[in-house]
Design an enzyme around this catalytic site. Structure first.
Site, PDB file in Angstrom:
ATOM      1  CB  SER A 189      -0.970  -0.034   1.182  1.00 46.67           C
ATOM      2  OG  SER A 189      -1.979   0.931   1.053  1.00 46.67           O
ATOM      3  CG  ASP A 332      -7.055  -3.208  -3.248  1.00 47.59           C
ATOM      4  OD1 ASP A 332      -7.658  -2.283  -2.683  1.00 47.59           O
ATOM      5  OD2 ASP A 332      -5.924  -3.592  -2.892  1.00 47.59           O
ATOM      6  CG  HIS A 364      -5.962  -2.361   0.482  1.00 50.12           C
ATOM      7  ND1 HIS A 364      -5.218  -2.212  -0.661  1.00 50.12           N
ATOM      8  CD2 HIS A 364      -5.322  -1.638   1.449  1.00 50.12           C
ATOM      9  CE1 HIS A 364      -4.179  -1.429  -0.420  1.00 50.12           C
ATOM     10  NE2 HIS A 364      -4.223  -1.074   0.857  1.00 50.12           N
TER      11      HIS A 364
END
Length: 444
Positions: A189, A332, A364
């Site tokens: 991320s 996601d 996610h």
């Protein structure tokens, strides 16, 4: 540099970085080489700030630079298996946490320490992942890749800080690492975006590092597109944190925001600078910035200064020299797979070697943990010198193989031992010996 002794790092409640003299830059930081260690201290790592871990940990303050090349300092927390022999070299992984906030309580150098108030921060959730890397016998550097100002989203800076953190770790003698040791990058991320910047910059900025590979999980891909898509939704706090960080890095953005945003949202941005990641997600839940804009979102995005910033912060314009593994969930809910598809394609057009793994199942945050077996295998192959694969693979799940299931069971065992403060053994190696506890804080 003159020697200097710092207050004990074993205090029950560590100071936040802005209040801690350890983070203070020396007067002539520009005279130091990139990655040169200014100051060092042993610290006690703890899960959620509460459960002490049997991990050897040092913090290093070192020279690095901002997006324009101006010298500054940053901190990395370097972790070793508790049974690591400092006389034996080992690979180094630079793990970029998903800080995804501006507030200093989310910086890994604070959030991974015993006594830290970690509620709402992501770094403590990632400590078991880091422990899995330690279990392989690897050393792990965890840089504060947003810098001391929490400059979330800034271009290039996270890469400089990660690479200089690796330089600092390799050069710091008490860690027992070798300057020629293989180095890898890993992040997910916001940490994946930081990893992408480090991979892109490594060959030019730190050519002496023996970088063998980088793993970028869900690395944002197109920050501008993510801002528009997440605005007004369940994850509207991420764009708010992004803007709060960018205005720290790009002073010209502040005037753009003053021209377009009402006082209410500018005050909320001030709050975002103080809130932990999950707290700001709650604060900005389903908040639409368009309701606070004069001229609408299109008018804001049309501002020349903002367009220049958005162009600057998009990764993928240069090819990393080291091979990459990019991991992305097809469904996601935070990062769009189309943005990562385009990011990977930019790298390939530029000549990079990319192994792209697309996963149909998983949202996610859970995917960061589900892909750990695949990442450990991939990094292990790079450290062993095996050729890196290239291509795109789309799979339904990453937990179906027996090998993955065994690693997940081991992961569960590690997490349980961490919750109880149990021993975290590294990979079987009879030559590993106990690391003596450091007694003196060294300042270099």
């Amino acid at each position: 540099m003159s020697p200097d002794l710092l207050a004990s790092p074993w205090r029950a409640a560590p100071l936040l970085p802005p209040e801690d003299p350890f983070y203070t830059a020396p007067p002539a930081v520009e005279s130091l080489a990139p990655g040169e260690v200014v100051r060092a201290r042993p610290v006690e790592a703890a899960l959620f700030g509460l459960v002490p871990q049997r991990i050897t940990a040092w913090q290093l303050l070192y020279r690095t630079c901002d997006l324009d090349g101006r010298p500054e300092v940053s901190v990395t927390t370097v972790l070793l298996p508790a049974d690591a022999d400092p006389a034996r070299s080992r690979p180094l992984v630079s793990f970029q946490c998903a800080i995804d906030a501006v507030a200093p309580q989310c910086f890994p150098s604070y959030a991974l320490r015993r006594g830290a108030r970690t509620l709402g921060s992501i770094a403590p959730l990632e400590l078991p992942i880091i422990a899995m890397a330690l279990r392989q016998g690897w050393a792990v550097s965890v840089p504060d890749h947003e810098g001391l100002g929490g400059r979330f989203g800034a271009a290039r800076e996270p890469g400089y800080r990660a690479l200089d953190g690796a330089r600092a770790a390799l050069a710091f003698a008490p860690l027992g690492l070798d300057a020629s040791a293989p180095v890898a990058l890993w992040g997910y991320s916001g940490g994946g975006l930081a990893t992408a910047w480090a991979a892109e910059l490594a060959a030019e900025y730190a050519p002496e590092l023996r970088l063998v590979g980088a793993v970028a999980g869900s690395p944002v891909g197109d920050p501008a597109a993510a801002f528009v898509r997440l605005n007004g939704g369940w994850f509207a706090g991420f764009p708010a944190a992004f803007v709060a960080g960018l205005r720290q890095a790009y002073p010209e953005l502040d005037q753009v925001l003053r021209d377009h945003l009402d006082d209410r949202y500018r005050a909320l941005l001030g709050e975002a600078e103080q809130r932990s990641t999950f707290a700001l997600l709650l604060r900005f839940l389903r908040r639409d910035v368009s309701r606070h804009l004069r001229g609408g979102l299109d008018g804001l995005l049309a501002e020349p200064a903002l367009r220049r910033i958005l162009a600057d912060i998009e990764p993928g314009t240069r090819a990393p020299a080291a091979p990459l593994l990019v991991v992305q969930g097809v469904r996601d809910e935070v990062i769009a797979v189309a943005d990562i598809d385009a990011h990977v394609e930019r790298y390939r057009r530029a000549g990079a070697t990319v192994d792209y793994l697309r996963i149909r199942r998983g949202s996610h945050l859970p995917l960061e943990f589900l892909v750990v077996p695949a990442v450990l295998d991939w990094l292990g192959d790079r450290f062993a010198g095996r050729p890196a694969p290239a291509g795109t693979t789309t799979v339904t799940s990453v937990v179906r193989t027996q090998r993955a299931l065994r690693t997940h069971l081991a992961f569960l065992g590690v997490a349980l031992r961490m919750l109880t403060g149990g021993h975290l053994a590294s990979a079987p190696d009879p030559e590993f010996a106990s690391t003596p506890a450091p007694e003196v804080v060294k300042v270099l």
